[in-house]
Design a protein around this motif. Structure first.
Motif, PDB file in Angstrom:
ATOM      1  N   ALA A 182      -9.403  14.066  18.155  1.00 55.07           N
ATOM      2  CA  ALA A 182     -10.800  14.048  17.717  1.00 55.07           C
ATOM      3  C   ALA A 182     -11.387  15.426  17.919  1.00 55.07           C
ATOM      4  O   ALA A 182     -11.311  15.988  19.010  1.00 55.07           O
ATOM      5  N   GLN A 184     -14.450  16.334  17.993  1.00 50.13           N
ATOM      6  CA  GLN A 184     -15.643  16.360  18.839  1.00 50.13           C
ATOM      7  C   GLN A 184     -15.290  16.333  20.325  1.00 50.13           C
ATOM      8  O   GLN A 184     -15.857  17.081  21.121  1.00 50.13           O
ATOM      9  N   SER A 185     -14.355  15.476  20.696  1.00 50.41           N
ATOM     10  CA  SER A 185     -14.043  15.291  22.121  1.00 50.41           C
ATOM     11  C   SER A 185     -12.708  15.893  22.532  1.00 50.41           C
ATOM     12  O   SER A 185     -12.464  16.086  23.721  1.00 50.41           O
ATOM     13  N   ASP A 187      -9.920  14.319  22.294  1.00 50.12           N
ATOM     14  CA  ASP A 187      -9.037  13.228  22.709  1.00 50.12           C
ATOM     15  C   ASP A 187      -7.915  13.046  21.694  1.00 50.12           C
ATOM     16  O   ASP A 187      -8.142  13.026  20.490  1.00 50.12           O
ATOM     17  N   CYS A 189      -4.576  11.260  19.724  1.00 46.57           N
ATOM     18  CA  CYS A 189      -4.254   9.960  19.141  1.00 46.57           C
ATOM     19  C   CYS A 189      -3.080  10.131  18.183  1.00 46.57           C
ATOM     20  O   CYS A 189      -2.644  11.242  17.906  1.00 46.57           O
ATOM     21  N   LEU A 214     -13.557   8.972  22.127  1.00 45.72           N
ATOM     22  CA  LEU A 214     -13.397   8.806  20.678  1.00 45.72           C
ATOM     23  C   LEU A 214     -14.274   7.655  20.195  1.00 45.72           C
ATOM     24  O   LEU A 214     -14.247   6.562  20.754  1.00 45.72           O
ATOM     25  N   ASP A 218     -15.985   9.993  14.161  1.00 44.17           N
ATOM     26  CA  ASP A 218     -15.452  11.276  14.627  1.00 44.17           C
ATOM     27  C   ASP A 218     -14.421  11.822  13.635  1.00 44.17           C
ATOM     28  O   ASP A 218     -13.630  11.067  13.061  1.00 44.17           O
ATOM     29  N   LYS A 219     -14.439  13.140  13.463  1.00 48.46           N
ATOM     30  CA  LYS A 219     -13.433  13.784  12.624  1.00 48.46           C
ATOM     31  C   LYS A 219     -12.103  13.830  13.369  1.00 48.46           C
ATOM     32  O   LYS A 219     -12.048  14.233  14.529  1.00 48.46           O
ATOM     33  N   ILE A 220     -11.041  13.437  12.679  1.00 50.06           N
ATOM     34  CA  ILE A 220      -9.700  13.469  13.260  1.00 50.06           C
ATOM     35  C   ILE A 220      -8.916  14.581  12.578  1.00 50.06           C
ATOM     36  O   ILE A 220      -8.782  14.599  11.346  1.00 50.06           O
ATOM     37  N   TYR A 237     -11.451  10.176   9.242  1.00 55.46           N
ATOM     38  CA  TYR A 237     -12.566   9.828  10.120  1.00 55.46           C
ATOM     39  C   TYR A 237     -12.271   8.503  10.838  1.00 55.46           C
ATOM     40  O   TYR A 237     -11.789   7.550  10.235  1.00 55.46           O
ATOM     41  N   ALA A 238     -12.577   8.490  12.138  1.00 53.42           N
ATOM     42  CA  ALA A 238     -12.311   7.305  12.963  1.00 53.42           C
ATOM     43  C   ALA A 238     -13.249   6.163  12.588  1.00 53.42           C
ATOM     44  O   ALA A 238     -14.402   6.382  12.202  1.00 53.42           O
ATOM     45  N   LEU A 254      -8.454   4.707  10.604  1.00 48.83           N
ATOM     46  CA  LEU A 254      -8.819   6.030  10.112  1.00 48.83           C
ATOM     47  C   LEU A 254      -9.054   5.943   8.611  1.00 48.83           C
ATOM     48  O   LEU A 254      -8.250   5.376   7.878  1.00 48.83           O
TER      49      LEU A 254
END
Length: 315
Positions: A182, A184-185, A187, A189, A214, A218-220, A237-238, A254
């Motif tokens: 992610a 933003q964070s 994290d 996956c 997450l 959120d953008k992946i 996107y999540a 996603l």
């Protein structure tokens, strides 16, 4: 025989009509009764001839008009066909220009990577581009494990290469696994391909730690730790992130950024993740050697300075 008889009858009638017309043009008084009688005979004949002539003339005029109308109609149909073809061509060029603009924007967005443009020339039998071929190959610098992007995000990875073509396995394929994170964070996956699930317009996200931040929307992007995918490429996107039953991880879905039902042009990133990793490792090694050399030089300088101080103190 019958044809000759009709011909002779027609000639005789014609001669009689001519004689009668000639007689009616003579103005002698003794011929007045004759002219009157001939008039009674000729007037109906002339009226009939005039009607037949007028009908024939009208038919000729109508036929001429019909012929002209048919020619005009054909010309109009040809013009309509030409305009339709021209309109179709312009629409196709407009759509192509739109796609190329999107590719250009994508090229600018990932300007840190070298890329080669390619056209999709074939796909598998399904409606989705889970495996497809492009018109660029080894002679164009394409190699296996190169990343492919289009439509705003990651499409897949090159799996097979010929001289003038290459095969791409997309991220929606059941065997596809993308190490992602992610943006933003940060994290991590795993984005797993699932053709059945993709028919609903989504893929699966797994291996998300329970304590991660997450969340939906959120953008992946591709992760730095991926062994084949270069980092920072938008995957999607999540959505619908929930805790797993094991109470240790999270999972969800996603929404892919790329559209896999209308791929026509793609960009192939010619920078291989393996080579990028090797270059980074070599740079780190060179940096470590440089730091070690500087440390040894500093230690030698400090030792020399200490010796000079001891000599001066002894003196």
């Amino acid at each position: 025989m019958e044809s000759k008889r009709s011909k002779y009858v027609l000639i005789a009638l014609t001669v009689i009509c001519v004689l009668l017309i000639g007689l009616t043009s003579i103005h002698d008084e003794w011929l007045t009764p004759l002219r009157t009688g001939v008039g009674y005979f000729l007037i109906p004949v002339q009226s009939g001839v005039n009607k037949v002539g007028s009908a024939i003339y009208d038919e000729i005029v109508d036929y001429t008009k019909l012929k002209d109308a048919l020619e005009d109609n054909k010309e109009m149909k040809d013009i309509i066909t030409q305009l339709t073809e021209e309109n179709t061509r312009l629409q196709a060029e407009e759509f192509e220009l739109k796609r190329l603009r999107q590719l250009y924007e994508l090229d600018q967005e990932y300007g840190q990577y070298n890329k080669v443009g390619a056209r999709v020339i074939a796909n598998d039998s399904s409606n989705w581009f889970q495996v497809f071929r492009i018109d660029k190959g080894s002679k164009d610098g394409i190699a296996a494990d190169m990343n492919v992007v289009a439509g705003g995000g990651l499409v897949g990875i090159v799996t097979d290469v010929g001289a003038n073509y290459a095969t791409v396995r997309s991220i929606i394929d059941d065997s596809s696994r993308v190490s992602a994170m992610a943006i933003q964070s940060g994290d991590g996956c795993i984005v797993g391909g699932d053709l059945t699930l993709f028919k609903e317009g989504r893929l699966r996200i797994t291996n998300v730690l329970k304590d991660s931040d997450l969340k939906d929307g959120d953008k992946i992007v591709t992760s730095n730790t991926s062994s084949v995918f270069v980092p920072g490429i938008l995957v999607g996107y999540a959505a619908e992130i929930t805790n797993d039953t094991n109470n240790v991880t999270k999972s969800g879905y996603l929404i892919p950024a790329a559209e896999f039902d209308s791929l026509q042009e793609v960009l192939v990133i010619t920078d291989l993740k393996v080579k990028m990793t090797e270059e980074t490792t070599a740079e780190d090694g060179a940096s470590a050697e440089t730091q070690a050399g500087e440390s040894e030089t500093n230690e030698a300088g400090e030792t020399a300075a200490s010796s000079e101080e001891e000599t001066a103190a002894a003196q």
